[in-house]
Write an enzyme that holds these catalytic residues in place. Structure first.
Site, PDB file in Angstrom:
ATOM      1  CG  HIS A   3      -2.057   0.847   1.286  1.00  0.00           C
ATOM      2  ND1 HIS A   3      -2.427   1.652   0.240  1.00  0.00           N
ATOM      3  CD2 HIS A   3      -2.935   1.140   2.297  1.00  0.00           C
ATOM      4  CE1 HIS A   3      -3.480   2.378   0.598  1.00  0.00           C
ATOM      5  NE2 HIS A   3      -3.789   2.099   1.850  1.00  0.00           N
ATOM      6  CG  HIS A   6      -3.724   0.445  -8.352  1.00  0.00           C
ATOM      7  ND1 HIS A   6      -5.056   0.313  -8.053  1.00  0.00           N
ATOM      8  CD2 HIS A   6      -3.218   1.363  -7.493  1.00  0.00           C
ATOM      9  CE1 HIS A   6      -5.349   1.132  -7.056  1.00  0.00           C
ATOM     10  NE2 HIS A   6      -4.254   1.772  -6.697  1.00  0.00           N
ATOM     11  CG  ASP A  49       2.900   4.500  -4.118  1.00  0.00           C
ATOM     12  OD1 ASP A  49       2.768   5.631  -3.645  1.00  0.00           O
ATOM     13  OD2 ASP A  49       2.190   3.542  -3.811  1.00  0.00           O
TER      14      ASP A  49
HETATM   15  N1  ACO Z   1       5.754  -7.120 -10.450  1.00  0.00           N
HETATM   16  C1  ACO Z   1       5.657  -8.328 -11.067  1.00  0.00           C
HETATM   17  N2  ACO Z   1       4.516  -9.065 -11.155  1.00  0.00           N
HETATM   18  C2  ACO Z   1       3.412  -8.534 -10.585  1.00  0.00           C
HETATM   19  C3  ACO Z   1       3.421  -7.278  -9.959  1.00  0.00           C
HETATM   20  C4  ACO Z   1       4.644  -6.555  -9.905  1.00  0.00           C
HETATM   21  N3  ACO Z   1       4.703  -5.359  -9.307  1.00  0.00           N
HETATM   22  N4  ACO Z   1       2.178  -6.997  -9.488  1.00  0.00           N
HETATM   23  C5  ACO Z   1       1.405  -8.055  -9.829  1.00  0.00           C
HETATM   24  N5  ACO Z   1       2.149  -8.986 -10.502  1.00  0.00           N
HETATM   25  C6  ACO Z   1       1.655 -10.233 -11.064  1.00  0.00           C
HETATM   26  C7  ACO Z   1       1.404 -11.251  -9.971  1.00  0.00           C
HETATM   27  O1  ACO Z   1       2.533 -12.068  -9.740  1.00  0.00           O
HETATM   28  C8  ACO Z   1       0.237 -12.031 -10.558  1.00  0.00           C
HETATM   29  O2  ACO Z   1       0.761 -12.944 -11.494  1.00  0.00           O
HETATM   30  P1  ACO Z   1       0.001 -14.371 -11.778  1.00  0.00           P
HETATM   31  O3  ACO Z   1      -1.331 -13.996 -12.353  1.00  0.00           O
HETATM   32  O4  ACO Z   1       0.915 -15.054 -12.740  1.00  0.00           O
HETATM   33  O5  ACO Z   1      -0.097 -15.039 -10.429  1.00  0.00           O
HETATM   34  C9  ACO Z   1      -0.561 -10.974 -11.308  1.00  0.00           C
HETATM   35  O6  ACO Z   1       0.382  -9.944 -11.663  1.00  0.00           O
HETATM   36  C10 ACO Z   1      -1.696 -10.357 -10.497  1.00  0.00           C
HETATM   37  O7  ACO Z   1      -1.167  -9.912  -9.250  1.00  0.00           O
HETATM   38  P2  ACO Z   1      -2.047  -9.808  -7.922  1.00  0.00           P
HETATM   39  O8  ACO Z   1      -1.131  -9.775  -6.734  1.00  0.00           O
HETATM   40  O9  ACO Z   1      -3.115 -10.839  -7.922  1.00  0.00           O
HETATM   41  O10 ACO Z   1      -2.720  -8.404  -8.119  1.00  0.00           O
HETATM   42  P3  ACO Z   1      -3.409  -7.556  -6.975  1.00  0.00           P
HETATM   43  O11 ACO Z   1      -4.426  -6.740  -7.660  1.00  0.00           O
HETATM   44  O12 ACO Z   1      -3.854  -8.412  -5.856  1.00  0.00           O
HETATM   45  O13 ACO Z   1      -2.200  -6.663  -6.417  1.00  0.00           O
HETATM   46  C11 ACO Z   1      -0.667  -4.921  -6.077  1.00  0.00           C
HETATM   47  C12 ACO Z   1      -2.007  -5.336  -6.710  1.00  0.00           C
HETATM   48  C13 ACO Z   1      -0.618  -5.307  -4.582  1.00  0.00           C
HETATM   49  C14 ACO Z   1      -0.551  -3.394  -6.152  1.00  0.00           C
HETATM   50  C15 ACO Z   1       0.479  -5.596  -6.854  1.00  0.00           C
HETATM   51  O14 ACO Z   1       0.456  -5.226  -8.214  1.00  0.00           O
HETATM   52  C16 ACO Z   1       1.854  -5.294  -6.256  1.00  0.00           C
HETATM   53  O15 ACO Z   1       2.284  -5.985  -5.324  1.00  0.00           O
HETATM   54  N6  ACO Z   1       2.569  -4.241  -6.780  1.00  0.00           N
HETATM   55  C17 ACO Z   1       3.829  -3.827  -6.220  1.00  0.00           C
HETATM   56  C18 ACO Z   1       3.615  -3.000  -4.971  1.00  0.00           C
HETATM   57  C19 ACO Z   1       3.069  -1.628  -5.269  1.00  0.00           C
HETATM   58  O16 ACO Z   1       3.563  -0.910  -6.129  1.00  0.00           O
HETATM   59  N7  ACO Z   1       2.032  -1.224  -4.491  1.00  0.00           N
HETATM   60  C20 ACO Z   1       1.439   0.114  -4.607  1.00  0.00           C
HETATM   61  C21 ACO Z   1       0.029   0.049  -4.976  1.00  0.00           C
HETATM   62  S1  ACO Z   1      -0.593   1.668  -5.269  1.00  0.00           S
HETATM   63  C22 ACO Z   1      -0.960   2.307  -3.760  1.00  0.00           C
HETATM   64  O17 ACO Z   1      -1.136   1.691  -2.762  1.00  0.00           O
HETATM   65  C23 ACO Z   1      -1.043   3.783  -3.741  1.00  0.00           C
END
Ligand code: ACO
Length: 429
Positions: A266, A307, A365
């Protein structure tokens, strides 16, 4: 309310269960599952991906289209024409202020920027190397021990005063967390300055000489606060609502929001972005890290990408990218090595099949981390700055809930543990 109904048929239950369907002003329809408990069932939705936990009139997001509206106004218009405090007014009261209302609002926020003198000694209880978010969780929660006269949540005036206190004092407390960590004297707020300018003054000023804050940098800071002001029912806002639903006081509720924001999934992501860029260290190592991000067996993720809601682009990221370009040009930092890694990563992620297919775009971010680094803000303060900006969103949602009809939030569960069993005496185990 609409006349639409959804019908649910479940094996073993006679007849179909009729569920009302609600329609908002815009956005998807919402099936009201409240009647399920009477039929001995709950819904199961880990991560609340399909659950509307409340009704709200503050912020609307269309993740597929990359739309973010505050009280109906698009975020890019607010970022271009408005400022943080005006956006605070909008979020809190539902309309843009007229000139007099705006002046009055800004004056009242300024009147509350100072903190109780004893809070300064409170900081001495922390270690100098404490993470500023750890300090913020403690100090903001402790405000309820200092401002007893605004704790009656049923009194609208108390709620207003608490809102002003929180919006006004957050930058002061945030800057104090930083000053404490580097052993410099705390700076009193200067109410002749704008909100963001004053924050930079308290962060970087010293009592030895007058602060000179560049208007371009103050504007960039203001925009960062504005772009973080609210984001619908995200993890920290939902935490504030849940804490508030028990009747907890506003300072305690906002402290719970700060705690939820801290996580790297987050608000902690902006800090994680910079840590990741430092770990990558050189453009030549980017491919290695991108390969790790794509490897299913490696938990590494590219921080600042992806996201939960935006699956097209994050409209805040678009504005933030523009602000990042302006700030880097103003500071002559276009050739900074970390920023070169960031730019290359962005290019790769926007053209690589893995990221395109999974709709993983740079989020707010990613760019805010770059701007904050350029502004000379230490990495450990990034999430604190997010918390300062988001405070108004937390308060607006808390106030909306408290001033309407609400019940204590109490989710249920799908229990998969043992069924009932008998206690086994110690000597028989
Ligand atoms: N890098 C590489 N792969 C990723 C990333 C990433 N940053 N984010 C998601 N994926 C992949 C996952 O491994 C998953 O792959 P799969 O389908 O093969 O299993 C797929 O994309 C979907 O990911 P989920 O975790 O299910 O997506 P979710 O919607 O639950 O998560 C989140 C969103 C938490 C933001 C995620 O993209 C992440 O961890 N990003 C990095 C952290 C980040 O930047 N957070 C800031 C969010 S914005 C905010 O809070 C203001």
């Amino acid at each position: 309310m609409s006349d639409l109904k959804a019908t649910l048929t479940v094996d073993g239950i006679d007849g179909a269960i009729e569920l009302p369907v609600h329609e908002g002003t815009i956005g998807p329809r919402v099936v009201d599952v409240g009647a399920l408990t009477a039929n001995g069932m709950f819904t199961y939705d880990p991560g609340f991906v399909s659950t509307a936990a409340c009704e709200s009139q503050i912020t609307y997001i269309d993740g597929a289209k990359g739309v973010l509206l505050h009280r109906g106004y698009p975020i890019d218009q607010l970022a271009e024409h408005s400022d943080y405090l005006e956006t605070c007014y909008l979020l809190l009261y539902g309309e843009l202020p007229d000139k007099t209302q705006k002046e009055q609002f800004v004056r009242t926020v300024h009147n509350h920027t100072m903190v109780h003198e004893q809070i300064r000694t409170f900081y001495n209880g922390f270690r100098r190397d404490a993470h500023p978010m750890a300090i913020m969780c403690g100090v903001v929660g402790a405000l309820s021990a200092f401002y007893h006269d605004s704790l009656d949540i049923s009194d609208e005036h108390h709620r207003q005063v608490a809102a002003f206190r929180l919006i006004a004092k957050m930058p002061t407390l945030a800057a104090m967390s930083y000053k404490f960590s580097i052993g410099q004297p705390f700076m009193y707020p200067d109410n002749s300055m704008g909100y963001a300018e004053n924050f930079l003054h308290m962060m970087f000023g010293t009592p030895c000489e007058p602060s000179r804050i560049s208007p371009v940098l103050a504007k960039a800071m203001d925009r960062i606060f504005l772009l973080h002001a609210d984001h619908e029912q995200n993890a920290s806002t939902s935490t504030v609502r849940l804490a508030g639903s028990s009747g907890a006081n506003p300072f305690a509720c906002i402290a719970s929001g700060i705690a939820a924001l801290w996580g790297p999934s987050h608000g902690g992501a902006n800090e994680a972005v910079l840590n990741m860029l430092e770990e990558i260290g050189d453009v030549s190592r980017i491919d290695e890290f991108v390969a790790r991000a794509k490897d299913k067996n490696d938990p590494f993720r590219l921080m600042g990408f992806g996201h939960r809601v935006y699956k097209n682009f994050d409209p805040r990221a678009k504005v933030m990218k523009q602000a990042a370009d302006e700030v880097l040009a103003e500071l002559g930092m276009e050739n900074d090595p970390l920023l070169a890694i960031a730019k290359r990563l962005e290019e790769i992620a926007l053209s690589d099949e893995y990221f395109i297919e999974k709709k993983l775009y740079p989020n707010v971010d990613f760019y805010s981390g770059i701007i904050l680094k350029a502004l000379g803000i230490p990495t450990s303060m990034f999430t604190v700055i997010f918390a300062v900006g988001r405070t108004v969103g937390w308060i607006a949602h808390w106030n909306e809930m408290i001033s309407g009809s609400y019940r204590i939030g109490r989710p249920r569960q799908l229990y998969t543990g043992y069924a009932q069993r008998d206690y086994i005496p110690l000597d028989q185990r």
